[in-house]
Scaffold this motif. Structure first.
Motif, mmCIF file in Angstrom:
data_model
loop_
_atom_site.group_PDB
_atom_site.id
_atom_site.type_symbol
_atom_site.label_atom_id
_atom_site.label_comp_id
_atom_site.label_asym_id
_atom_site.label_seq_id
_atom_site.Cartn_x
_atom_site.Cartn_y
_atom_site.Cartn_z
ATOM 1 N N GLU A 167 0.851 -1.191 0.000
ATOM 2 C CA GLU A 167 0.000 0.000 0.000
ATOM 3 C C GLU A 167 0.887 1.242 0.000
ATOM 4 O O GLU A 167 1.493 1.592 1.017
ATOM 5 N N ILE A 168 0.959 1.878 -1.146
ATOM 6 C CA ILE A 168 1.816 3.056 -1.299
ATOM 7 C C ILE A 168 0.973 4.303 -1.069
ATOM 8 O O ILE A 168 0.011 4.565 -1.798
ATOM 9 N N THR A 169 1.342 5.075 -0.050
ATOM 10 C CA THR A 169 0.580 6.287 0.282
ATOM 11 C C THR A 169 1.426 7.542 0.253
ATOM 12 O O THR A 169 0.926 8.629 0.525
ATOM 13 N N GLU A 170 2.708 7.415 -0.098
ATOM 14 C CA GLU A 170 3.609 8.561 -0.145
ATOM 15 C C GLU A 170 4.832 8.195 -0.980
ATOM 16 O O GLU A 170 5.047 7.017 -1.302
ATOM 17 N N PRO A 171 5.636 9.180 -1.381
ATOM 18 C CA PRO A 171 6.881 8.855 -2.092
ATOM 19 C C PRO A 171 7.732 7.909 -1.252
ATOM 20 O O PRO A 171 7.889 8.113 -0.047
ATOM 21 N N SER A 172 8.262 6.846 -1.893
ATOM 22 C CA SER A 172 8.910 5.785 -1.122
ATOM 23 C C SER A 172 10.203 5.346 -1.792
ATOM 24 O O SER A 172 10.306 5.311 -3.026
ATOM 25 N N VAL A 173 11.175 4.979 -0.942
ATOM 26 C CA VAL A 173 12.437 4.408 -1.405
ATOM 27 C C VAL A 173 12.625 3.068 -0.710
ATOM 28 O O VAL A 173 12.556 2.979 0.522
ATOM 29 N N PHE A 174 12.861 2.026 -1.492
ATOM 30 C CA PHE A 174 13.088 0.694 -0.956
ATOM 31 C C PHE A 174 14.480 0.221 -1.379
ATOM 32 O O PHE A 174 14.890 0.409 -2.530
ATOM 33 N N SER A 175 15.194 -0.398 -0.457
ATOM 34 C CA SER A 175 16.576 -0.827 -0.697
ATOM 35 C C SER A 175 16.696 -2.336 -0.573
ATOM 36 O O SER A 175 16.054 -2.971 0.279
ATOM 37 N N LEU A 176 17.552 -2.927 -1.437
ATOM 38 C CA LEU A 176 17.894 -4.341 -1.298
ATOM 39 C C LEU A 176 18.613 -4.584 0.022
ATOM 40 O O LEU A 176 19.347 -3.714 0.515
ATOM 41 N N GLN A 177 18.433 -5.770 0.574
ATOM 42 C CA GLN A 177 19.057 -6.112 1.841
ATOM 43 C C GLN A 177 20.037 -7.275 1.652
ATOM 44 O O GLN A 177 19.729 -8.253 0.975
ATOM 45 N N TYR A 178 21.212 -7.133 2.259
ATOM 46 C CA TYR A 178 22.250 -8.160 2.182
ATOM 47 C C TYR A 178 22.567 -8.658 3.591
ATOM 48 O O TYR A 178 22.324 -7.984 4.588
ATOM 49 N N GLU A 179 23.165 -9.854 3.653
ATOM 50 C CA GLU A 179 23.644 -10.409 4.905
ATOM 51 C C GLU A 179 24.992 -11.068 4.667
ATOM 52 O O GLU A 179 25.352 -11.399 3.524
ATOM 53 N N LEU A 180 25.744 -11.219 5.745
ATOM 54 C CA LEU A 180 27.055 -11.840 5.630
ATOM 55 C C LEU A 180 26.930 -13.304 5.221
ATOM 56 O O LEU A 180 26.050 -14.018 5.703
ATOM 57 N N VAL A 181 27.808 -13.726 4.328
ATOM 58 C CA VAL A 181 27.902 -15.142 3.999
ATOM 59 C C VAL A 181 28.481 -15.875 5.206
ATOM 60 O O VAL A 181 29.408 -15.383 5.864
ATOM 61 N N GLU A 182 27.929 -17.020 5.499
ATOM 62 C CA GLU A 182 28.399 -17.782 6.650
ATOM 63 C C GLU A 182 29.894 -18.080 6.515
ATOM 64 O O GLU A 182 30.378 -18.485 5.461
ATOM 65 N N GLY A 183 30.619 -17.842 7.592
ATOM 66 C CA GLY A 183 32.042 -18.121 7.605
ATOM 67 C C GLY A 183 32.927 -16.927 7.324
ATOM 68 O O GLY A 183 34.160 -17.030 7.410
ATOM 69 N N VAL A 184 32.349 -15.747 7.006
ATOM 70 C CA VAL A 184 33.164 -14.559 6.768
ATOM 71 C C VAL A 184 33.775 -14.096 8.087
ATOM 72 O O VAL A 184 33.063 -13.907 9.088
ATOM 73 N N LEU A 185 35.077 -13.909 8.110
ATOM 74 C CA LEU A 185 35.785 -13.562 9.338
ATOM 75 C C LEU A 185 35.717 -12.064 9.599
ATOM 76 O O LEU A 185 35.572 -11.261 8.672
#
Length: 664
Positions: A167-185
């Motif tokens: 439900e869009i009721t105003e100007p909106s910005v959506f961003s992709l989300q990332y997570e660390l790959v398992e095992g990254v030191l």
């Protein structure tokens, strides 16, 4: 609801070695052209192009009859600037492209990558749900990170924190989300473990604080506190020698090695409160390239590119007291791309060892992984092609050269037959290749499985053969498909006593070919028929997809009475397939049935194809696909022409130095 544009921009982050720099400055001035698109709703945008002094403020009042109350977002050179309001001071820079997005009867919905780059823009009626961009999400990768997904779709986060796509009721910005790959030191900053890819803050409470330096004492920044992204182990040292009165500073790091086979560079700038940012980027020799990744919080910027030999340095342009200045880093020597070769790789350091590889002698398996440790000169070495060996190898030239080769064989080349091989990062100079059948500098033929050719330079090569299916600069015949990326030929001559020749492949048989970033200079391709700039023929359903090609001062010649001569593919025997884009063709075509693109039938798509001072046979019977634009004379081509017509070539480090050397 209408999708207005789809811009896929994927960038890889990573930071490694640090080099020194010192300020050097000069006044920067002159007019620049600013391209502005104004989006009000799902209709076509209003386009404006203005010439203004570099550094001049662009604001809403410049854009005509628009309401500041309805203003939603700026998009600056593809980066969503949700932090700027309608009164923001956007300064005119080189190659500036602005989108001014308004919220009128429909709400704008912007989708961006985590680095701020625009992916898509939609307009949605109040209360409606928004569409979601349909992109190749598997290609969105960053070192040590992966997309967060639910049911194979990416998770989008509203920057407002509480909005949904339903439900869009105003100007909106959506961003992709990332997570660390398992095992990254974690990363060590001053010996302290910090989560990978997090932003870390260094604060000095010393009243005598001067600047931050690296472990070698080189100035990083005069900013206090200092924010840096934690991607590699590094030291950040506080220096306290009294207040330093510096208006601006730019720091340069060569981070080559974060992407295999690429050069990568990081910059970070500091500006005093009195100075105003105009632009930043890297100088490749004398050519400026603005960065394509920027972290507005840390003031870090990044550029990864194909390997270059020119000196690299960072630059920063700023405005102070209504005057423009540009400062530079010192510009360290560019390192060769750092490639890791573990014990599974076999080193090659002599002409005899390379020939052992060709002959598949004991210790040189046909499916092994090989790399060159140094340049190899074959002067006086008898290199006879093997008539029955197929190679499934990976050969990494490691940026080295093979020189003074003299090769003979029935399918003559460095190798007789490749099958699913990878050949990359290799230069071959001064070679004579003579085939009693097919011939190609790298191989006489490539069969069965996809073979990859990447980052290859061929210079001063003479090839000859006698085959219905192929003599070419790289490989005579392909029957299993192939990709060609970053290939450069200079002064390459091919002669096929029979038919089919070109720069890349003589005969493409039954499988698709993808070619991207190709340079052909001062060359001559000849056969009795089916001669072309890239592919002599594409048959049995083969499709060629070609993007970014520069062919200059080249002759393409049918020596017999046979037909078909063209800039890209001579005999293209299936209509309605093939995609060709961003091509500069300057050549002489000799033979019947000539076409700028292909000489037989029509390809599915041709875009931004420029035939410049191309000589065609007259009369020209049944021409195939011709260029989008014909330019009569090379004398009309200058820097401005490139920036307007083929910016993808001109702004690419792979092409830029070659283009500038010819047209500057």
């Amino acid at each position: 609801m209408k999708k207005l544009l789809s811009l896929l921009m994927i960038f890889v982050l990573g930071f490694i070695m640090i080099f020194s720099l010192a300020e050097k400055s000069y006044a920067a001035e002159g007019d620049v052209t600013v391209h502005i698109s104004i989006f009000f709703d799902e209709g076509e945008p209003t386009e404006i192009e203005i010439d203004v002094p570099k550094g001049q403020v662009i604001d809403i009042s410049n854009l005509g009859e628009v309401s500041e109350e309805d203003f939603a977002f700026w998009i600056v050179n593809g980066v969503v600037r949700h932090d700027l309001d309608s009164n923001a001071r956007v300064l005119a820079t080189q190659d500036l492209v602005l989108y001014a997005v308004f919220d009128t009867e429909q709400h704008p919905v912007i989708f961006m990558d985590s680095n701020g780059h625009l992916l898509d823009l939609y307009f949605v009626e109040n209360g409606e749900a928004s569409l979601i961009p349909d992109l190749a999400w598997e290609e969105f990768t960053k070192p040590g990170l992966q997309l967060i997904t639910e049911e194979e779709s990416p998770v989008w986060l509203s920057l407002a924190g509480n909005l949904t796509l339903e439900e869009i009721t105003e100007p909106s910005v959506f961003s992709l989300q990332y997570e660390l790959v398992e095992g990254v030191l974690p990363v060590l900053l001053n010996g302290e473990e910090v989560p990978y890819n997090s932003v870390h803050t260094f604060v000095s409470y010393n009243p005598e604080f001067s600047f931050w330096a690296d472990g070698d004492g080189q100035v990083i920044s005069y900013q206090n506190p200092l924010l840096v992204t934690a991607l590699v182990d590094r030291d950040v040292v506080e220096v306290a020698e009294g207040e330093a009165l510096v208006d601006a500073h730019v720091f340069f790091m060569d981070v080559t090695g974060i992407r295999e086979g690429k050069n990568s560079f990081l910059g970070q700038f500091y500006l005093s409160d009195e100075a105003e940012l105009v632009e930043f980027g890297f100088m490749i020799g004398d050519t400026p390239l603005q960065s394509n990744v920027f972290h507005p919080t840390t003031k870090e910027f990044l550029r990864s590119m194909d390997p270059v030999e020119d000196e690299i340095k960072a630059y920063l342009t700023y405005k102070l007291d209504d005057e423009l200045f540009t400062i530079f880093s010192d510009g360290a020597e560019v390192e060769e791309p750092v490639l890791e070769f573990d014990e599974t790789w076999i080193p090659i350091s002599t002409a005899q060892e390379f020939y052992n590889l060709n002959q598949q002698l004991q210790g040189y398996p046909n499916d092994g992984k090989y790399y060159l440790t140094n340049d190899i000169d074959f002067t006086g070495f008898a290199y006879a092609g093997n008539s029955n060996k197929t190679h499934v190898i990976t050969l990494d030239g490691n940026g080295k050269k093979l020189t003074n080769l003299n090769i003979t064989g029935d399918r003559a080349g460095l190798f007789r037959t490749l099958n699913g091989a990878i050949i990359r990062n290799l230069t071959i100079e001064n070679a004579v290749i003579t085939g009693t059948n097919r011939a190609g500098t790298i191989a006489g033929e490539s069969v069965s499985n996809l073979t990859v050719f990447e980052n290859i330079t061929l210079k001063n090569i003479t090839l000859s053969g006698n085959a219905q299916q192929g003599v070419a600069g790289v490989v005579g015949l392909t029957t299993g498909g192939a990709t060609f990326t970053n290939i450069k030929l200079d002064n390459v001559s091919t002669t096929n006593i029979m038919r089919t020749t070109g720069a890349l492949v003589g005969s493409v048989d039954g499988h698709d070919i993808n070619a991207k970033n190709i340079i052909v200079l001062n060359s001559h391709f000849r056969s009795t028929e089916r001669s072309a700039g890239l592919f002599g023929e594409a048959k049995n359903g083969a499709k060629v997809v070609v993007e970014n090609v520069f062919i200059y001062n080249t002759m393409i010649e049918n020596t017999g009475s046979g037909s078909y001569v063209a800039g890209i593919t001579a005999d293209h025997n299936v209509a309605g397939v093939g995609i060709i884009s961003n091509v500069f063709l300057n050549a002489t075509l000799i033979g019947a049935r000539a076409g700028h693109v292909v000489s037989d039938k029509q390809v599915a798509s041709v875009a931004n194809f420029y035939a410049v001072e191309v000589s065609l046979p007259s009369p020209n019977s049944s021409p195939g696909t011709m260029a989008n634009t014909v330019v009569a004379s090379l004398e009309t081509i200058d820097t401005e022409w490139w920036e307007i017509n083929l910016p993808d070539l001109y702004n690419s480090p792979f092409f830029r130095s070659t283009i500038d050397s010819i047209f500057s």
